[in-house]
Enzyme design. Structure first.
Site, PDB file in Angstrom:
ATOM      1  N   GLU A 110       0.481  -1.185   0.409  1.00 48.12           N
ATOM      2  CA  GLU A 110      -0.374  -0.002   0.020  1.00 48.12           C
ATOM      3  C   GLU A 110       0.975   1.179  -0.002  1.00 48.12           C
ATOM      4  O   GLU A 110       1.982   1.512   1.347  1.00 48.12           O
ATOM      5  CB  GLU A 110      -1.176   0.034   1.478  1.00 48.12           C
ATOM      6  CG  GLU A 110      -1.951   1.301   1.690  1.00 48.12           C
ATOM      7  CD  GLU A 110      -2.293   1.963   0.857  1.00 48.12           C
ATOM      8  OE1 GLU A 110      -2.934   1.182  -0.004  1.00 48.12           O
ATOM      9  OE2 GLU A 110      -1.961   2.967  -0.046  1.00 48.12           O
ATOM     10  N   GLY A 143       3.113  -0.622  -5.853  1.00 43.14           N
ATOM     11  CA  GLY A 143       3.054  -1.754  -6.619  1.00 43.14           C
ATOM     12  C   GLY A 143       4.044  -1.977  -7.359  1.00 43.14           C
ATOM     13  O   GLY A 143       4.082  -3.187  -7.818  1.00 43.14           O
ATOM     14  N   ASP A 161      -6.412  -4.478  -5.781  1.00 46.63           N
ATOM     15  CA  ASP A 161      -7.324  -3.715  -5.148  1.00 46.63           C
ATOM     16  C   ASP A 161      -7.168  -1.793  -4.688  1.00 46.63           C
ATOM     17  O   ASP A 161      -6.419  -1.436  -3.916  1.00 46.63           O
ATOM     18  CB  ASP A 161      -7.316  -4.082  -3.605  1.00 46.63           C
ATOM     19  CG  ASP A 161      -8.356  -3.056  -3.156  1.00 46.63           C
ATOM     20  OD1 ASP A 161      -8.881  -3.284  -1.920  1.00 46.63           O
ATOM     21  OD2 ASP A 161      -9.281  -2.593  -3.482  1.00 46.63           O
TER      22      ASP A 161
END
Ligand code: SAM
Length: 290
Positions: A110, A143, A161
């Site tokens: 994240e 990411g 996500d």
């Protein structure tokens, strides 16, 4: 004349279409190096948060999204052991994945640690497994860079996500990212990505662009749908991509049922149905995105 002051959160779904929620309290507001984060409390959707003004997660309908990103791949490959979650700062995806006791490792990347810390503070149910599951490792980084450096053939499942392909999320919708995900996935590996929406043009264009790149990268590239009341149009999609497992032909409902995972949205009948898309969606997906 009732002059009571009312506070409303409003998201512009398009130039001339707005979605509003009456708010009891603006709980928190903060600008990080990546985005504007705001938390609100409401009657209808409970506590929710937005990033750069866009609805991310709320207490009332988060079960839909987190069921559908997590359980579909496990019902196709019940032997998944190593999972990578990109984004997912609210913790809902990690929570659902951690319900599978046979999964050995959950890496969550994240970019913005503040999303995690604020979700732990204001959305403790969604973020409930981020700091009490020894299998879960949190990495506060991009990411895109993480998968570039990831070991080949390592993860059995990658769950993207992410936010929309603007700002920090933009890199997660590129050929470079998808080809590194392909390399990092094992032979039975599955990629599930937040695949935007077919309804409003602004999102449908991103859907087509993402699909074009994914189907050029993976031999199997399908799309499935679900109903997410608080996302633009309420009609939202995930992508399912893999090297060889087909989400319908390789669906193993009997094995999945034996996991005894109680869900509120996903079920084995819905598994097949959600890949049957409306004609206008199929036609758009067949178009080559620019
Ligand atoms: N369910 C929400 C949705 O569909 O819009 C998204 C969940 S989560 C809040 C999205 C997360 O992606 C955010 O916390 C954001 O910080 C993170 N994110 C965006 N770009 C990223 C990147 N390049 N690397 C890692 N995380 C990223």
């Amino acid at each position: 004349m009732d002059n009571k002051l009312e506070l409303w959160y409003t998201e512009n779904w398009t130039e001339d279409c707005k979605f509003s929620i009456k708010v009891n309290k603006h709980l928190h507001s903060e600008k990080t190096e990546y985005q504007q984060i705001d938390f609100f409390e409401s009657d209808t959707f409970g506590t929710f948060f937005t990033l750069d003004g866009l609805m991310m997660v709320n207490e009332k309908d988060e079960f839909v999204y987190h069921d559908m990103i997590s359980h579909i791949p496990l019902a196709v490959n019940p032997n998944i052991q190593r999972v990578l979650i990109i984004g997912g700062g609210d913790g809902g995806t990690a929570r659902e994945i951690s319900r599978y006791s046979h999964i050995e490792k959950i890496d969550m990347v994240e970019i913005d640690e503040r999303v995690v810390r604020l979700s732990q503070q204001y959305l403790p149910i969604t973020a409930s497994k981020l700091d009490n599951d020894i299998r879960t490792n949190l990495y506060f980084e991009d990411g895109l860079a993480f998968v570039k450096n990831a070991e080949s053939n390592y993860y059995d499942l990658i769950l993207v996500d992410s936010t929309d392909p603007v700002g920090p999320g933009e890199g997660l919708f590129t050929f470079d990212f998808y080809s590194n995900c392909y390399r990092a996935l094992s032979e039975d590996g599955i990629l599930i990505n937040q695949h935007e929406s077919p309804y409003f043009d602004i999102y449908a264009n991103e859907m087509m662009r993402a699909h074009t790149k994914i189907k050029e990268t993976f031999p199997i590239a399908k799309v499935y749908q679900f109903h997410q009341p608080t996302y633009p149009s309420g009609h939202w999609l995930f992508g399912f991509a893999s090297k060889k497992l087909d989400p319908i032909e390789d669906h193993k409902p009997d094995i999945w049922e034996k996991f005894n995972i109680k869900t509120k949205y996903y079920n084995s009948g819905l598994h097949k149905a959600c890949f049957s898309l409306p004609t206008f969606v199929k036609e758009k997906l067949e178009d080559e995105g620019e």
